[in-house]
Design a protein around this motif. Structure first.
Motif, mmCIF file in Angstrom:
data_model
loop_
_atom_site.group_PDB
_atom_site.id
_atom_site.type_symbol
_atom_site.label_atom_id
_atom_site.label_comp_id
_atom_site.label_asym_id
_atom_site.label_seq_id
_atom_site.Cartn_x
_atom_site.Cartn_y
_atom_site.Cartn_z
ATOM 1 N N TRP A 1 0.821 -1.210 0.000
ATOM 2 C CA TRP A 1 0.000 0.000 0.000
ATOM 3 C C TRP A 1 0.856 1.262 0.000
ATOM 4 N N GLN A 2 2.042 1.173 0.636
ATOM 5 C CA GLN A 2 2.954 2.319 0.596
ATOM 6 C C GLN A 2 3.539 2.512 -0.804
ATOM 7 N N ILE A 3 3.801 1.390 -1.481
ATOM 8 C CA ILE A 3 4.304 1.478 -2.858
ATOM 9 C C ILE A 3 3.269 2.146 -3.760
ATOM 10 N N ILE A 4 1.998 1.737 -3.609
ATOM 11 C CA ILE A 4 0.933 2.327 -4.425
ATOM 12 C C ILE A 4 0.804 3.826 -4.130
ATOM 13 N N LEU A 5 0.833 4.186 -2.843
ATOM 14 C CA LEU A 5 0.748 5.597 -2.462
ATOM 15 C C LEU A 5 1.930 6.387 -3.017
ATOM 16 N N GLY A 6 3.122 5.812 -2.887
ATOM 17 C CA GLY A 6 4.317 6.503 -3.365
ATOM 18 C C GLY A 6 4.304 6.723 -4.866
ATOM 19 N N ILE A 7 3.856 5.700 -5.619
ATOM 20 C CA ILE A 7 3.790 5.847 -7.077
ATOM 21 C C ILE A 7 2.800 6.943 -7.461
ATOM 22 N N ASN A 8 1.652 6.970 -6.773
ATOM 23 C CA ASN A 8 0.660 8.021 -7.066
ATOM 24 C C ASN A 8 1.197 9.410 -6.734
ATOM 25 N N LEU A 9 1.927 9.522 -5.633
ATOM 26 C CA LEU A 9 2.511 10.821 -5.273
ATOM 27 C C LEU A 9 3.539 11.274 -6.302
ATOM 28 N N ILE A 10 4.347 10.322 -6.778
ATOM 29 C CA ILE A 10 5.366 10.675 -7.776
ATOM 30 C C ILE A 10 4.704 11.104 -9.082
ATOM 31 N N LEU A 11 3.698 10.350 -9.518
ATOM 32 C CA LEU A 11 2.983 10.731 -10.737
ATOM 33 C C LEU A 11 2.313 12.087 -10.575
ATOM 34 N N ALA A 12 1.731 12.314 -9.401
ATOM 35 C CA ALA A 12 1.099 13.613 -9.139
ATOM 36 C C ALA A 12 2.130 14.732 -9.191
ATOM 37 N N TYR A 13 3.335 14.464 -8.657
ATOM 38 C CA TYR A 13 4.378 15.488 -8.670
ATOM 39 C C TYR A 13 4.768 15.857 -10.104
ATOM 40 N N PHE A 14 4.977 14.839 -10.953
ATOM 41 C CA PHE A 14 5.401 15.118 -12.316
ATOM 42 C C PHE A 14 4.286 15.777 -13.123
ATOM 43 N N LEU A 15 3.039 15.476 -12.809
ATOM 44 C CA LEU A 15 1.933 16.186 -13.453
ATOM 45 C C LEU A 15 1.931 17.657 -13.055
ATOM 46 N N CYS A 16 2.172 17.926 -11.778
ATOM 47 C CA CYS A 16 2.270 19.328 -11.323
ATOM 48 C C CYS A 16 3.435 20.038 -11.992
#
Length: 378
Positions: free
Chosen positions: A37-52
């Motif tokens: 679940w931490q891996i899934i959260l981390g991947i989403n945060l990274i994708l969100a960062y690059f979108l920003c």
């Protein structure tokens, strides 16, 4: 930056390599260290960062600061939750390209403060991990502090240099326009009345030739006197015009080449240059045009200017070690060469251009064996 993925504008491939490294590292870091679940959260945060990060480039000026703020928040979350601090370098790079001074300093200060505070908090949460990565964290903090300010200063300097160059060109245009206006006024005031009088007296003399020959002769004498006076005034007007000396132009050329980081090799004795004012003006203008072409188009690193004067000829060679002319039509009429040709032919000179390892411009003008004493003492 021209595009959202550009980190090093003059090296797009290197920018892509850096992007690949910085994109792979956080995924690898998260996958190796945390639960599913931490891996899934981390991947989403990274994708969100690059979108920003992407939206920061495409958004309108007012919304850019919102996306930068989102990046800062995601940087803090990644640091405190996963112990990954290195995304802050991307944000720092973008902040360095903000052109507005107020916006830059606000974002710059906030980013440094949030980054340092999140790293301090990370030492309490991931003590062993952060201790092992302390050298890299220090480098990251230095990048966050120094990179934006360096990029901002560089961008500001380039903008000022561009504005200065535009101002110089505008001043030059205005100076030329004002000089033309002055010459036009002086010529009108000097010649207008006398030429009108010459025309009237010529018509009168033509009518009096048969009726009153003696009066016609007097009118012709008046015409000749007026023509001499007009010629004298024109000569005085031309003499008052500022002459551009080759020695002065060589000094300006040296400064231009130095600013363009092109080495100058000068061969010739400036003190031996003695020629009519008109010829010296033409050579100076051609020299300026040739050097301008070298700076703008040649990509050269060395410029050689050689000149010598004999009793009947002056010769100047301007050589560079640049890329030369790739197409024949460029050699025939481009880059101001046509204007140089017209100027040099006006004083019965010749222009030759050799295209090999770089470009060589050869100027030759014939000189009278004797010159007026006043011209030699300019």
């Amino acid at each position: 930056m021209q595009t959202w993925y550009s980190i090093i504008p003059k090296s797009p491939m290197l920018s892509i390599y850096i992007w690949i490294i910085f994109c792979i590292m956080p995924f690898f870091f998260i996958i190796q260290s945390f639960t599913l679940w931490q891996i899934i959260l981390g991947i989403n945060l990274i994708l969100a960062y690059f979108l920003c990060h992407y939206f920061s480039f495409t958004a309108k000026p007012g919304l850019k600061y919102m996306w930068i703020s989102f990046q800062m928040v995601l940087n803090i979350v990644m640091t405190l939750v996963f112990g990954y601090v290195y995304l802050s370098l991307f944000t720092a790079f973008f902040i360095g390209n903000i052109k507005q001074a107020v916006g830059f300093y606000i974002m710059y200060g906030l980013h440094i403060g949030f980054t340092v505070l999140s790293i301090v908090g990370g030492y309490f949460i991931f003590l062993e991990l952060f201790i092992s990565q302390t050298p890299f964290i220090i480098i990251n903090v230095l990048g966050v502090v120094l990179l934006p300010f360096t990029l901002y200063s560089k961008t500001r300097r380039e903008n000022l240099e561009g504005e200065l160059e535009t101002a110089r060109e505008r001043i030059s245009e205005l100076t030329i326009f004002e000089e033309r206006q002055r010459i036009a006024r002086d010529l009108h005031d000097t010649l207008g009345q006398k030429l009108s009088m010459i025309g009237l007296k010529s018509d009168l003399a033509a009518r009096l030739v048969e009726k009153n020959p003696e009066q016609a002769i007097l009118e012709i004498k008046d015409i000749r006197q007026a023509a001499r006076l007009a010629l004298k005034e024109v000569r005085e007007l031309v003499a008052d015009m500022r002459a551009v000396r080759i020695e002065e132009e060589l000094y300006r050329v040296e400064q231009i080449l130095k600013a363009a980081q092109i080495k100058l090799r000068l061969n010739g004795d400036k003190s031996e240059i003695h020629m009519p004012t008109l010829a010296e003006n033409v050579i100076s203008m051609c020299l300026k045009e040739a050097v301008t072409n070298i700076v703008k188009h040649s990509k050269a690193t060395i410029c050689r200017i050689s000149f010598y004067q004999s009793d009947d000829e002056f010769k100047m060679m301007i050589q560079d070690n640049g890329i030369g002319f790739k197409r024949s039509h460029e050699l025939e009429g481009g880059n101001g060469l046509k204007g140089m040709q017209e100027r040099i032919e006006f004083i019965n000179g010749s222009l030759e251009i050799e295209n090999g390892d770089g470009t060589t411009v050869i100027l030759k003008i014939p000189l009278a064996i004797t010159h007026q004493k006043g011209e030699n003492k300019r």
